[in-house]
Design a protein around this motif. Sequence first.
Motif, short mmCIF file in Angstrom:
data_model
loop_
_atom_site.label_atom_id
_atom_site.label_comp_id
_atom_site.label_asym_id
_atom_site.label_seq_id
_atom_site.Cartn_x
_atom_site.Cartn_y
_atom_site.Cartn_z
N MET A 128 0.76 -1.09 -0.17
CA MET A 128 -0.11 -0.05 0.07
C MET A 128 0.82 1.22 -0.01
O MET A 128 0.46 2.21 -0.71
N GLU A 129 2.09 1.25 0.75
CA GLU A 129 2.84 2.29 0.81
C GLU A 129 3.40 2.33 -0.62
O GLU A 129 3.66 3.82 -0.92
N LEU A 130 3.93 1.62 -1.24
CA LEU A 130 4.58 1.61 -2.68
C LEU A 130 3.34 2.03 -3.45
O LEU A 130 3.82 2.95 -4.28
N MET A 131 2.11 1.51 -3.45
CA MET A 131 1.01 2.40 -4.23
C MET A 131 0.83 3.69 -4.16
O MET A 131 0.69 4.39 -4.98
N ASN A 132 0.65 3.91 -2.77
CA ASN A 132 0.74 5.46 -2.46
C ASN A 132 1.97 6.34 -3.19
O ASN A 132 1.64 7.37 -3.57
N PRO A 137 1.96 12.70 -7.18
CA PRO A 137 2.48 13.63 -8.03
C PRO A 137 3.96 13.75 -8.42
O PRO A 137 4.42 14.04 -9.51
N GLU A 138 4.70 13.62 -7.40
CA GLU A 138 6.20 13.67 -7.67
C GLU A 138 6.65 12.64 -8.56
O GLU A 138 7.49 12.73 -9.46
N MET A 139 5.87 11.47 -8.10
CA MET A 139 6.15 10.13 -9.13
C MET A 139 5.82 10.08 -10.64
O MET A 139 6.66 9.89 -11.30
N GLY A 140 4.66 10.63 -10.63
CA GLY A 140 4.10 11.00 -12.01
C GLY A 140 4.94 11.79 -12.83
O GLY A 140 5.35 11.58 -13.79
N ALA A 141 5.61 12.80 -12.21
CA ALA A 141 6.28 13.64 -12.89
C ALA A 141 7.86 13.12 -13.12
O ALA A 141 8.21 13.28 -14.32
N LEU A 142 8.20 12.40 -12.34
CA LEU A 142 9.39 11.82 -12.46
C LEU A 142 9.39 10.75 -13.49
O LEU A 142 10.25 10.34 -14.51
#
Length: 162
Positions: A128-132, A137-142
Amino acid sequence: MATLDEVYEKLNKIENKLDALEPTLNTIEKLQESGIIGMLDGFAEEFDNIFNYATKMEIFDMITMAIRVLEPLTKMMKKGDIEKLLSLLDKVEIDKLVPLLEAVASCAPKAEEVMSVSSRRKKKVGLMELMNTVRSPEMGALLSMAKELSGCMMENSKKAQK
């Protein structure tokens, strides 16, 4: 009124002082011809702006980053790869690169902090932590940036092979 002897004596003093100044004047003339005097004039005119920029921490961070880059650049120069680097830098739009470098420089301490905390972590990351984290947004940008860079690199490598 001064006598002729007094005038002559004063003229001799002036001539001696001019002779003493001649090497200095020659040096100034050479500095003018080389453009150094013009550069110093420009520096003096813009000193307030330069000082204001130099006192900003972002500039100090950029200088620190530049110093860290100097060692690899020196090694590249010894190998003769510097011409290749310069040709690549000619293709880069500096006005887009500088804000990116400033952002990286200002975020480096935070990234280092996160890395040190993560390296001391004892338990594994839960699903769940990994999915969050992945949905942030930061991971989406990356991921978007990595995708764009990857596509661009693949395209350029295809051009280079032709």
